[in-house]
Every structure is written in C-alpha cells, then in structure tokens.
Design a protein around this motif. Sequence first.
Motif, PDB file in Angstrom:
ATOM      1  N   UNK A 262       0.959  -1.126   0.066  1.00  0.00           N
ATOM      2  CA  UNK A 262       0.034  -0.041  -0.023  1.00  0.00           C
ATOM      3  C   UNK A 262       0.840   1.337  -0.054  1.00  0.00           C
ATOM      4  N   UNK A 263       2.007   1.193   0.736  1.00  0.00           N
ATOM      5  CA  UNK A 263       2.785   2.408   0.837  1.00  0.00           C
ATOM      6  C   UNK A 263       3.374   2.788  -0.838  1.00  0.00           C
ATOM      7  N   UNK A 264       3.996   1.521  -1.422  1.00  0.00           N
ATOM      8  CA  UNK A 264       4.381   2.019  -2.492  1.00  0.00           C
ATOM      9  C   UNK A 264       3.181   2.354  -3.689  1.00  0.00           C
ATOM     10  N   UNK A 265       2.130   2.152  -3.582  1.00  0.00           N
ATOM     11  CA  UNK A 265       0.842   2.621  -4.326  1.00  0.00           C
ATOM     12  C   UNK A 265       0.201   3.941  -3.918  1.00  0.00           C
ATOM     13  N   UNK A 266       1.003   4.495  -3.088  1.00  0.00           N
ATOM     14  CA  UNK A 266       0.482   5.826  -2.665  1.00  0.00           C
ATOM     15  C   UNK A 266       0.276   6.797  -3.885  1.00  0.00           C
ATOM     16  N   UNK A 267      -0.696   7.494  -3.769  1.00  0.00           N
ATOM     17  CA  UNK A 267      -1.052   8.637  -4.886  1.00  0.00           C
ATOM     18  C   UNK A 267       0.045   9.603  -4.634  1.00  0.00           C
ATOM     19  N   UNK A 268       0.454  10.306  -5.843  1.00  0.00           N
ATOM     20  CA  UNK A 268       1.461  11.459  -5.723  1.00  0.00           C
ATOM     21  C   UNK A 268       0.713  12.682  -5.325  1.00  0.00           C
ATOM     22  N   UNK A 269       1.409  13.894  -5.271  1.00  0.00           N
ATOM     23  CA  UNK A 269       0.957  15.121  -5.099  1.00  0.00           C
ATOM     24  C   UNK A 269       1.432  16.136  -6.356  1.00  0.00           C
ATOM     25  N   UNK A 270       0.380  16.885  -6.737  1.00  0.00           N
ATOM     26  CA  UNK A 270       0.865  17.752  -7.692  1.00  0.00           C
ATOM     27  C   UNK A 270       1.782  19.009  -7.209  1.00  0.00           C
ATOM     28  N   UNK A 271       1.939  19.282  -5.957  1.00  0.00           N
ATOM     29  CA  UNK A 271       2.843  20.234  -5.339  1.00  0.00           C
ATOM     30  C   UNK A 271       4.177  20.135  -5.554  1.00  0.00           C
TER      31      UNK A 271
END
Length: 433
Positions: A262-271
């Motif tokens: 789940x950690x490796x599948x975390x969504x990223x941030x546009x910032x």
Amino acid sequence: MSGFPDFPNSAQQETLSAIRRSFHREPELSWTEFRTSARLCAELTELGFKIQYGKDLYGERTPSNPPEAEVSRQAYARAEAALGRNNSYLTAMAGNRTGLCATLEGGHPGPVWGFRFDIDALPIQESRDHSHPPAAQGFASDNPGVMHACGHDGHLTIGLGLAQRLAATREQWCGRVHLFFQPAEEVGGGGVVFADLPQLHEVERFMTLHLGIVDAYQIICDATWICAKIYDVRFRGRASHAGNAPQDGRNALLAACQAVQGLYALPRHSGGLSRINVGRFHSANAHNVIADDVYFRYEVRGANNDVADYMAQQAEQVLGGAAMMNGVEYEKTTFAEFSGWPNSPELAEKVEKVARDLGLPEELLQRPYLVPASEDAGYMVRRVRDQGGLATHLILGCPVGDGHHSCAFDFDERLLPWGVELFYRMVADGEKE
C-alpha cells in the motif's frame, strides 16, 4: 567538459589528498565518530582555533537517534585503541557526543560566518576491486563494514583546509568564523542538534557543501534538498500454529506485507516530486507459526515540507488500514526527519562571482538545482535564515564511481582545493564593519 582544472598550487592539492585519504581509511558510523572528532579537535587546536566538543558543546542536548549500545561501545573501543585510554578529547565524547565547533577571530571586525561539514560514514563494506581507486591506491577503509561512501571524508578535509588558510592569514580577514564539524548526517540526527547550538545563533552568513551528487562536473551555488521523514513501524498480532490452528492467529506478517504494498501504491502530489521506500523489514518467526511481531522502516520524501507531510499522512492511513484488515495492532515512531529550506539568492550569487574571479570556467556554473535527496543541514539553514542571516548550499559536482552510498563510491580529489578556496574567498573578500 573534462572536469575541474588542476589547482594552481600542486602542494596544496597533495596535502589535501593525503588528509582525505587518511580519514577515508578510518570511517566511523553516525554518532560514533569518536576518532574522527578527536583528531579534528587536536588539529584545530594546534591551528589556534577555540574548540568546543563533548559535554561542553552539547550541554543538556543529547543525540535523538543513537545506535545500539554495543555498536557505540565497539566504536569507542576502536578509537580508544588508536588514541589511548586517556585522550581528553575522546573521554569528553562519551554518550555519543561527537562532532565539534571550532571558532577563530579575524584581524578586523566583520560578519560572523558559519561553515558546516558532515563527518559520518555508512554501514557499507568497501569494494576491493582493482578498478576502485581507494583499493587500487591503498587507502580503502580499514574499518570492516564501514565506508565513506558519500564524500564526507572530502567535506571534512575541505573544512580542515579552510581552517589552515584562515589561521595562516587571520590578520587579513574580517569577522569571526565558526566551523561546524557535524556528526550523524546520514541518519538525520546531527543537524537538529547543531541547529540549536549558540554558535549558530550568532551566524550571519552560513554555507555548507556536498561533493558529487550530480555525477557531472558542475558548481551549483543554490542547491536545495527535498524533505524526508523516516519511521519505524512494528505490527503486533497473535501467534498460533500455522497448520493446527491458523484461525486463532492474527497475522502481523501479512499485515506488514499489505502495508508495504500500500505504501508503494500511494498517490502522488501535484505540488512537487515525492518518493517512498521501505528499506528494512524483519520478521524473526518460525516458518510454521502465524507471525505475531514484525518490524520495518520506511521513508517518505517531498519536494517541500507540504508534500512530505501529505505523504506521511497518506502513509499513516495505509498502516492503519492494513492493521485493521488483519486484526492486529501497530505502533509508529519517528527515526529521523530532514527539513528542506530555501537558500539566499544573494549569497548564491556571491559564490558565483567568487568562482568566476578564481578563473573557473563559466560552463561549470549552474544555479539553482533541487536535489532529489535529503540533507539535514536544512535545519541549520532554517535557523540562520529565521534569525535574518543569509545561507546557501554549494555542490561541487563530479562523477562518483557507482554512485552515492555504493561500495565503489569515489570522487575527484581535484575538487578539494577548489572547495577550500571558494569558501576562503567568501570570508577573505568580506568588508570591514
């Protein structure tokens, strides 16, 4: 570009290379830099610097993430065997109070400068392959399983070279200089402690540097670093026989594995850019037992503090969800944090000017640059900037063998005298008050 030009003073080049190689042979892990610190204390005292170290430097401050007691004991014993049981510098560093601050007054009033040099090594067994220069030239690590694989031996060498230049010309330059030889950068602990030192609180202009990083010959005068948060997590379930009564168990290993995915599948941030990694995982359970105790260490990184905070919050939800699905409990503790902070453009511009005045080729100069790695000097940069001072981080880029934190890491020693000269000219070119 074939690289940095040869330094005009070949004797200075040879001296600094010899210093670097002697420290490279005796690397020490974070918070156990006993021999390194004691040697620096002795050499800086001989140069006329006022030094603070050990309990006198730390006061009531203590390392936030020291190594296991046995690791410290063995490192101290090794340093004691080399330096003698009654070495006063060494005995003052008991309790992992390594590192030091060295101070020198110039001949005229002027600004207060601070320069930071990290001094710790990594738990890596150095390559003995003939293609690796330290092995081929006889200065590879003599400390089994420990290696300067990130250039800190070069950083502290530049610090000593700067000290020698300042001491030899102290009547010619203005102000006061604090040299911070900081422990435990690799574990994100020393910068937090040193950011709270009273010497740093009076610094008006602050600089730090790193060798390598970009794997190309460049001078980066305005390098910033991404933020990082490192956590230890322990999942606790209920043990039971995997064949006879699997229904009675609560599988901490399964929960931890699901958490890692789940950690490796975390969504990223546009910032800004973000990173996540699980670098350590341990489950000391028999093969036929439902695992009840599992530990791992993970890190999140972000281009700025907001992105790093977002990644940390999302990771917390993953941990909680994995624990809930499997009916287990978990606890999380912070191992280390690396803060990011912007530099002072005016100080970076001054470094560029000094580099040009020294005759370094224009094509070497690059500014600014966001390093996709973390550096705990950010806490010191933040302290200086919060109190109204100027700060910037310098990178002297060059190819580094198989890369940072590898067993075949190395850097071009021609950068050492240029690093000394750049820092020295920053002080020497300053005006009187």
